[in-house]
Design a protein around this motif. Structure first.
Motif, short mmCIF file in Angstrom:
data_model
loop_
_atom_site.label_atom_id
_atom_site.label_comp_id
_atom_site.label_asym_id
_atom_site.label_seq_id
_atom_site.Cartn_x
_atom_site.Cartn_y
_atom_site.Cartn_z
N TRP A 699 1.06 -1.09 0.14
CA TRP A 699 -0.17 0.15 0.09
C TRP A 699 0.80 0.84 -0.10
N ARG A 700 0.82 2.60 -0.39
CA ARG A 700 0.96 3.79 -0.72
C ARG A 700 0.11 4.34 -0.85
N VAL A 701 0.42 5.84 0.53
CA VAL A 701 -0.18 7.17 0.37
C VAL A 701 0.04 8.05 -0.17
N ASP A 702 0.12 8.94 -0.74
CA ASP A 702 0.06 10.26 -1.91
C ASP A 702 -0.35 11.65 -0.69
N ALA A 703 0.59 12.34 -0.75
CA ALA A 703 -0.09 13.55 0.50
C ALA A 703 -0.33 14.44 -1.26
N ARG A 704 -1.30 15.76 -1.16
CA ARG A 704 -1.60 16.63 -2.22
C ARG A 704 -1.34 17.53 -1.13
N VAL A 705 -0.20 19.39 -1.47
CA VAL A 705 -0.51 20.14 -0.32
C VAL A 705 -2.02 21.05 -1.34
N ASN A 706 -1.36 20.91 -1.98
CA ASN A 706 -2.57 21.93 -3.22
C ASN A 706 -2.42 21.48 -4.43
N THR A 707 -3.11 22.51 -5.37
CA THR A 707 -2.77 21.71 -6.87
C THR A 707 -2.10 21.33 -7.53
N LYS A 708 -0.73 22.03 -7.19
CA LYS A 708 0.25 22.29 -7.87
C LYS A 708 1.06 21.43 -7.27
N VAL A 709 1.17 21.38 -5.98
CA VAL A 709 2.61 20.51 -5.43
C VAL A 709 1.87 19.02 -4.73
N ASN A 710 2.36 17.58 -5.31
CA ASN A 710 1.85 16.00 -4.44
C ASN A 710 3.42 15.58 -4.35
N TYR A 711 3.18 14.71 -3.51
CA TYR A 711 4.35 13.82 -3.21
C TYR A 711 3.25 12.16 -2.75
N GLU A 712 4.30 11.45 -4.06
CA GLU A 712 4.06 10.16 -4.21
C GLU A 712 5.39 9.95 -2.74
N GLY A 713 4.18 8.62 -2.25
CA GLY A 713 3.86 7.36 -0.79
C GLY A 713 5.31 6.72 -0.97
N ASP A 714 5.53 6.48 0.01
CA ASP A 714 6.66 4.96 0.03
C ASP A 714 5.63 3.63 -0.56
N LEU A 715 6.93 3.22 -0.77
CA LEU A 715 5.80 1.74 -0.57
C LEU A 715 5.96 0.57 0.56
N TRP A 716 4.30 0.84 1.29
CA TRP A 716 4.30 0.20 2.03
C TRP A 716 4.61 -1.79 2.08
N SER A 717 4.23 -2.48 3.04
CA SER A 717 3.70 -3.57 2.48
C SER A 717 3.60 -4.46 4.21
N PHE A 718 2.85 -5.17 4.35
CA PHE A 718 2.52 -6.06 5.38
C PHE A 718 1.78 -7.45 4.95
N GLU A 719 2.24 -8.71 5.98
CA GLU A 719 1.63 -9.51 5.45
C GLU A 719 0.64 -10.45 6.76
N THR A 720 -0.63 -10.61 6.35
CA THR A 720 -1.75 -11.36 7.48
C THR A 720 -0.96 -12.76 7.90
N ILE A 721 -1.69 -12.71 8.81
CA ILE A 721 -2.47 -14.29 9.43
C ILE A 721 -3.50 -14.95 9.96
#
Length: 721
Positions: A699-721
């Motif tokens: 999963w990933r979370v992208d942050a948008r400050v405004n219409t011109k400034v966006n930051y793609e988030g890091d790729l994260w992971s987890f495993e389920t049991i």
């Protein structure tokens, strides 16, 4: 690690632009090595100099600016009697891409390197250096017993020699697995780093020792206020060429006016043609008698800054790498010159900076209403030798301030016994503090510690403190010297020695304390049987305490009032609706930092614990430093213990000043599907589909400050049991 910290600063400064209402003159410093090809901007400068000091000297009026162009600068700069205004501060700034470096080292280019029989190399150099770097990696002072900065064993007291119970003040007798008598050394004249005062550590020279002897003497001039307990004392030695026997170590000696550098490289290869630098400077910027100055976008390497008698200073987006170091290699027993901002009755701001790799206190500040916000303090203070005489102790961050705010800071992997030692009426909120003194180089201590006179009106709230053999939060004191009217509220204390409350008239409410640190935890003889410790008595002191302390709505797995005269007491204070028992069964997933109460939890109906059930449907407070992008995922990145049937939402720490966050999830890193958006400060998003057990999710979370400034988030992971 140091370069990683730098990246955090680089990205953050985009949202830290200052707009001056009154334009002043703008002067520039240009490093001749860089030339005119790389400049910060196309500003029309009022003058360009070759020295920072010249640029500073030209700052005459409010609104004036000194722009330090990209480059490497080795100067000692004095900033005095410089006065901006609230509307138009003076600005001293570097390159926002972290290319402006204030460097406390000089290059070492000896004419010849000679290889020794033990594999070390030696060469004559022309500088008295206190710290050595090879290809930007710090070397370790040759020492006994061996340990290294490179693998961080230097933070672990397993690599210190131990004291016997028969040791006395001024006489160290070996009592552990490291046998000085078997070392083959005569350590007379060596530098001894002595943890002989619990949370107080000193440097003294060895006065007398003989080969094959298990004891040595040192000067005991620590004063009367020394908590000397021989069975807990420990030490290590530096300052002898004989100690140089481990790759990664170095030694410097000067005889008859000739300085010789000895080093054992990590790979065993010659230092020739490598980037070898030695520290020769303690402080790059000395600031005095000034006001309304902003320092930003700078990098300090192996040097630092100090300020005194100044008001309204601001330090923003500055990367301090190895800013402070001891002078033991030169035979100097005094504590290091660490970063100090002492404002008197004034105030300062210390925002979005990193402090990495100090040997000594990372930051000390003193003033009124100071603000320390959104900083990272990591891998600092591995010797703890910050005192000349015994006193009240120190910490990674030491406040001498009145009414200061210490908020959204991250402290991790620091060596001192205390993470943050509060000032008077301090407000410590939303700090992430982990692995404080994890290697036990000092005894006693806490993630946040408050001394007696500083407890009145102190507020410690919404902090996560975890993975440490020390207490999480601590109010100190013993009758008749006790503190009053402090507050610990809505904190999460996990895998520590617990929460210690001494004094009276305190408020302790809505805290969560559980999962006691079990691997050699450090305690003061009274908190070993509880996590929530609101004491009746302090050791053998006959006067009881905490009669008027409010203890309400807390959740803990173990809680009591400590042991006195071999009797275990219940919690002291005025008690209301505390739930003591198995915390894990009441929370969603505490092992994965999800401290929300379960829908069926008794915590909800009793309003117990730090998190409101209703609020956590959209907002879940996560402490620590905010980056420009989303960070601190819940569940944590790489977790392999996520229960598929319990994981209903994804949570994260929002990017700084981001208005919207877009969440993506999938079973393939290359095929993430958008789950939805979180707005208005929300950081909780419900997972659309039911998760499957035995599956790895990305999963990933992208942050948008405004219409011109966006930051793609890091790729994260987890495993389920």
């Amino acid at each position: 690690m140091a370069s990683h910290s730098g990246k955090l600063v680089v990205a953050f400064v985009v949202i830290a632009i200052l707009t001056l209402q009154v334009a002043g003159k703008v002067f520039s410093v240009s490093n001749s090595q860089i030339g005119n090809k790389r400049t910060i901007s196309d500003i029309q400068f009022d003058g360009t100099m070759g020295k920072i000091q010249d640029c500073i000297d030209n700052l005459k009026e409010p609104g004036d600016e000194c722009v330090i162009q990209p480059g490497n600068y080795h100067e000692q700069v004095t900033i005095t009697n410089k006065f901006g205004s609230e509307e138009s501060p003076i600005v001293i700034r570097g390159d926002p891409n972290a290319l402006t470096k204030l460097d406390g080292t000089v290059p070492l280019r000896p004419e010849k390197w000679e290889k020794m029989d033990n594999g070390a190399y030696k060469a004559v150099i022309h500088h008295d250096i206190t710290q050595l770097f090879i290809d930007d990696e710090m070397m370790t002072n040759a020492r006994w017993p061996n340990s290294l900065w490179s693998d961080k064993t230097i933070f672990n007291s397993k690599f210190w020699a131990k004291s016997a119970r028969s040791s006395t003040r001024g006489l160290m007798i070996d009592g552990g697995q490291h046998k000085l008598a078997d070392s083959g050394f005569n350590v007379t004249g060596a530098m001894a780093v002595l943890n002989v005062g619990s949370f107080c550590t000193f440097t003294r020279k060895v006065l007398s020792h003989g080969k094959a002897k298990d004891r040595f003497t040192y000067k005991d001039d620590f004063g009367d206020n020394l908590n000397f307990k021989p069975k807990n004392n420990q030490y290590f030695l530096e300052g002898k060429l004989e100690f140089l026997d481990n790759p990664g170590e170095w030694f410097y000696e000067k005889k008859n006016g000739v300085g010789t550098l000895y080093v054992m490289t990590m790979d065993g290869k010659s230092p020739e043609d490598r980037n070898i630098r030695g520290k020769v400077q303690e402080v790059a910027f000395q600031i005095t008698s000034s006001a309304y100055i902003i320092f930003k976008d700078l990098k300090f390497f192996a040097t630092t800054l100090q300020a005194r008698s100044s008001n309204k200073l601001e330090f923003r987006s500055i990367n301090f790498n190895y800013p402070t170091y001891n002078r033991r290699m030169l035979g100097d027993t005094t504590p290091p010159q660490w970063t100090k901002i002492m404002s008197g009755q004034g105030s300062m701001k210390f925002i979005n900076n990193t402090m990495y790799g100090t040997d000594g206190i990372a930051l000390e500040y003193q003033g009124a209403n100071d603000l320390v916000e959104n900083n990272l303090f990591e891998y600092n203070d591995w010797s703890g030798a910050n005192m000349n005489v015994a006193g009240g102790g120190a910490g990674t961050v030491l406040s001498q301030s009145i009414g200061d705010t210490f908020i959204r800071n991250t402290l991790r992997n620091n060596g001192a016994s205390v993470g943050f030692r509060s000032g008077y009426k301090s407000h410590a909120k939303l700090n992430d503090i982990s692995r404080t003194c994890y290697g036990m180089i000092q005894h006693d201590g806490s993630g946040i510690q408050v001394q007696v006179k500083r407890q009145t009106e102190v507020l410690l709230e919404q902090n996560w403190i975890y993975d440490s053999p020390k207490y999480g939060l601590r109010f100190d004191g013993a009758p008749p010297n006790i503190g009053r009217h402090g507050t610990m509220r809505r904190n999460v204390i996990r895998k520590t020695n617990g929460m210690m409350v001494k004094g009276d008239n305190h408020t302790v409410d809505h805290n969560l304390i559980f999962h006691k640190f079990t691997k050699g935890g450090d305690h003061d003889g009274q908190g070993s049987k509880c996590n929530l410790c609101v004491l009746w008595y302090v050791r053998k002191n006959p006067v009881s305490i905490n009669h008027n302390t409010l203890v309400e709505y807390n959740a803990a797995d173990i809680a009591n009032g400590g042991v006195h005269n071999k009797k275990l007491y219940p919690l002291s204070g005025e008690l209301k609706d505390n739930i003591i028992g198995d915390v894990r069964t009441e929370l969603m997933d505490p092992d994965n930092m999800d401290f929300r109460p379960r829908p069926e939890s008794t915590y909800i109906q009793n309003n117990v614990g730090p998190y409101s059930f209703e609020e956590t449907k959209t907002k879940y407070w996560i402490p620590g430093r905010q980056l420009y992008k989303a960070s601190n995922p819940v569940p944590p990145n790489g977790s392999i213990t996520v229960k598929a049937d319990k994981r209903d939402v994804l949570m994260w720490l929002n990017g700084f000043e981001a208005a919207t966050h877009f969440v993506y999830l999938g079973t393939s890193a290359d095929a993430l599907k958008r789950q939805g958006a979180a707005r208005n400060g929300d950081n909780v998003l419900k997972i659309r589909q039911k998760l499957k057990s035995g599956t790895k999710y990305y999963w990933r979370v992208d942050a948008r400050v405004n219409t011109k400034v966006n930051y793609e988030g890091d790729l994260w992971s987890f495993e389920t049991i």
